[in-house]
Design a protein around this motif. Structure first.
Motif, PDB file in Angstrom:
ATOM      1  N   GLY A  11      34.085  25.345  -2.416  1.00 17.19           N
ATOM      2  CA  GLY A  11      35.340  26.068  -2.483  1.00 17.19           C
ATOM      3  C   GLY A  11      35.211  27.577  -2.627  1.00 17.19           C
ATOM      4  N   GLU A  12      33.999  28.085  -2.746  1.00 19.73           N
ATOM      5  CA  GLU A  12      33.765  29.533  -2.880  1.00 19.73           C
ATOM      6  C   GLU A  12      33.226  30.082  -1.564  1.00 19.73           C
ATOM      7  N   THR A  13      33.716  31.231  -1.145  1.00 18.61           N
ATOM      8  CA  THR A  13      33.258  31.837   0.096  1.00 18.61           C
ATOM      9  C   THR A  13      32.071  32.762  -0.160  1.00 18.61           C
ATOM     10  N   PHE A  14      31.021  32.556   0.610  1.00 16.49           N
ATOM     11  CA  PHE A  14      29.830  33.396   0.573  1.00 16.49           C
ATOM     12  C   PHE A  14      29.714  34.112   1.911  1.00 16.49           C
ATOM     13  N   THR A  15      29.121  35.277   1.908  1.00 20.19           N
ATOM     14  CA  THR A  15      28.873  36.034   3.129  1.00 20.19           C
ATOM     15  C   THR A  15      27.448  35.755   3.593  1.00 20.19           C
ATOM     16  N   THR A  16      27.295  35.542   4.896  1.00 18.80           N
ATOM     17  CA  THR A  16      25.959  35.379   5.471  1.00 18.80           C
ATOM     18  C   THR A  16      25.623  36.615   6.288  1.00 18.80           C
ATOM     19  N   VAL A  17      24.361  37.012   6.221  1.00 16.66           N
ATOM     20  CA  VAL A  17      23.885  38.165   6.975  1.00 16.66           C
ATOM     21  C   VAL A  17      22.576  37.769   7.647  1.00 16.66           C
ATOM     22  N   GLN A  18      22.509  38.019   8.952  1.00 13.50           N
ATOM     23  CA  GLN A  18      21.287  37.781   9.716  1.00 13.50           C
ATOM     24  C   GLN A  18      20.939  39.072  10.450  1.00 13.50           C
ATOM     25  N   VAL A  19      19.733  39.565  10.213  1.00 17.91           N
ATOM     26  CA  VAL A  19      19.279  40.773  10.888  1.00 17.91           C
ATOM     27  C   VAL A  19      18.057  40.406  11.719  1.00 17.91           C
ATOM     28  N   ALA A  20      18.173  40.547  13.036  1.00 15.75           N
ATOM     29  CA  ALA A  20      17.047  40.267  13.926  1.00 15.75           C
ATOM     30  C   ALA A  20      16.101  41.463  13.888  1.00 15.75           C
ATOM     31  N   LEU A  21      14.890  41.237  13.428  1.00 13.24           N
ATOM     32  CA  LEU A  21      13.862  42.267  13.344  1.00 13.24           C
ATOM     33  C   LEU A  21      12.721  41.894  14.282  1.00 13.24           C
ATOM     34  N   LYS A  23       9.712  40.287  15.450  1.00 12.99           N
ATOM     35  CA  LYS A  23       8.866  39.165  15.034  1.00 12.99           C
ATOM     36  C   LYS A  23       9.334  38.427  13.786  1.00 12.99           C
ATOM     37  N   THR A  24      10.528  38.720  13.294  1.00  9.99           N
ATOM     38  CA  THR A  24      11.062  37.993  12.147  1.00  9.99           C
ATOM     39  C   THR A  24      12.575  38.207  12.063  1.00  9.99           C
ATOM     40  N   ASN A  25      13.204  37.503  11.148  1.00 11.85           N
ATOM     41  CA  ASN A  25      14.627  37.662  10.867  1.00 11.85           C
ATOM     42  C   ASN A  25      14.805  37.862   9.375  1.00 11.85           C
ATOM     43  N   LEU A  26      15.757  38.680   9.013  1.00 12.88           N
ATOM     44  CA  LEU A  26      16.157  38.835   7.623  1.00 12.88           C
ATOM     45  C   LEU A  26      17.401  37.987   7.433  1.00 12.88           C
ATOM     46  N   LEU A  27      17.387  37.088   6.461  1.00  6.53           N
ATOM     47  CA  LEU A  27      18.501  36.169   6.215  1.00  6.53           C
ATOM     48  C   LEU A  27      18.954  36.305   4.768  1.00  6.53           C
ATOM     49  N   VAL A  28      20.273  36.396   4.558  1.00 10.17           N
ATOM     50  CA  VAL A  28      20.829  36.522   3.217  1.00 10.17           C
ATOM     51  C   VAL A  28      22.122  35.716   3.145  1.00 10.17           C
ATOM     52  N   ILE A  29      22.316  35.032   2.016  1.00 11.59           N
ATOM     53  CA  ILE A  29      23.602  34.409   1.689  1.00 11.59           C
ATOM     54  C   ILE A  29      23.993  34.989   0.345  1.00 11.59           C
ATOM     55  N   VAL A  63      11.871  30.001   6.452  1.00 11.46           N
ATOM     56  CA  VAL A  63      13.186  29.691   7.007  1.00 11.46           C
ATOM     57  C   VAL A  63      13.494  30.636   8.157  1.00 11.46           C
ATOM     58  N   ARG A  64      14.203  30.103   9.158  1.00 10.81           N
ATOM     59  CA  ARG A  64      14.536  30.905  10.335  1.00 10.81           C
ATOM     60  C   ARG A  64      16.025  30.952  10.624  1.00 10.81           C
ATOM     61  N   THR A  65      16.806  30.173   9.879  1.00 13.45           N
ATOM     62  CA  THR A  65      18.253  30.139  10.079  1.00 13.45           C
ATOM     63  C   THR A  65      18.953  30.129   8.717  1.00 13.45           C
ATOM     64  N   ILE A  66      20.226  30.461   8.721  1.00  9.75           N
ATOM     65  CA  ILE A  66      21.027  30.407   7.494  1.00  9.75           C
ATOM     66  C   ILE A  66      21.048  28.985   6.950  1.00  9.75           C
ATOM     67  N   ASP A  67      21.179  27.988   7.807  1.00  8.77           N
ATOM     68  CA  ASP A  67      21.198  26.595   7.362  1.00  8.77           C
ATOM     69  C   ASP A  67      19.881  26.220   6.687  1.00  8.77           C
ATOM     70  N   GLN A  68      18.773  26.643   7.247  1.00 13.41           N
ATOM     71  CA  GLN A  68      17.479  26.371   6.618  1.00 13.41           C
ATOM     72  C   GLN A  68      17.377  27.057   5.263  1.00 13.41           C
ATOM     73  N   LEU A  69      17.863  28.293   5.160  1.00 10.50           N
ATOM     74  CA  LEU A  69      17.855  29.013   3.889  1.00 10.50           C
ATOM     75  C   LEU A  69      18.691  28.271   2.853  1.00 10.50           C
TER      76      LEU A  69
END
Length: 101
Positions: A11-21, A23-29, A63-69
């Motif tokens: 029931g709480e909203t979180f923000t997701t952030v994906q930054v394509a770098l 050779k890697t990705n930065l993932l945040v929830i 992890v490579r995706t928000i779902d995996q994180l």
């Protein structure tokens, strides 16, 4: 490329952030209290050099995706997250985030 989105957890909203770098990705929830992130960021810096800020954060690697994180175990957590919200190493990301609600 930077992508932002939203994700509802208990029931709480979180923000997701994906930054394509290169050779890697930065993932945040995140929400207004704390966040989980991929291993591209360093929890040791938050604990040692920024300890006075009491950052609530945890890190998962491989992890490579928000779902995996969301479903990965946290390999490191800040002392503030441990003390204020009971986060522990090995806790699944989603479970840690539920404690911020």
């Amino acid at each position: 490329m930077i992508e932002t989105g939203s994700l509802e957890i208990a029931g709480e909203t979180f923000t997701t952030v994906q930054v394509a770098l290169p050779k890697t990705n930065l993932l945040v929830i995140t929400n207004d209290i704390g966040y989980i992130m991929c291993a591209a960021l360093d929890v040791d810096v938050l604990n040692e050099k920024l300890a006075d800020r009491h950052v609530i954060a945890g890190r998962a690697s491989g992890v490579r995706t928000i779902d995996q994180l969301l479903h990965a175990p946290l390999e490191k957590v800040t002392e503030a997250a441990r003390e204020k919200f009971g986060w522990e190493t090995g806790m699944i990301g989603e479970e840690a985030l539920k404690r911020l609600i």
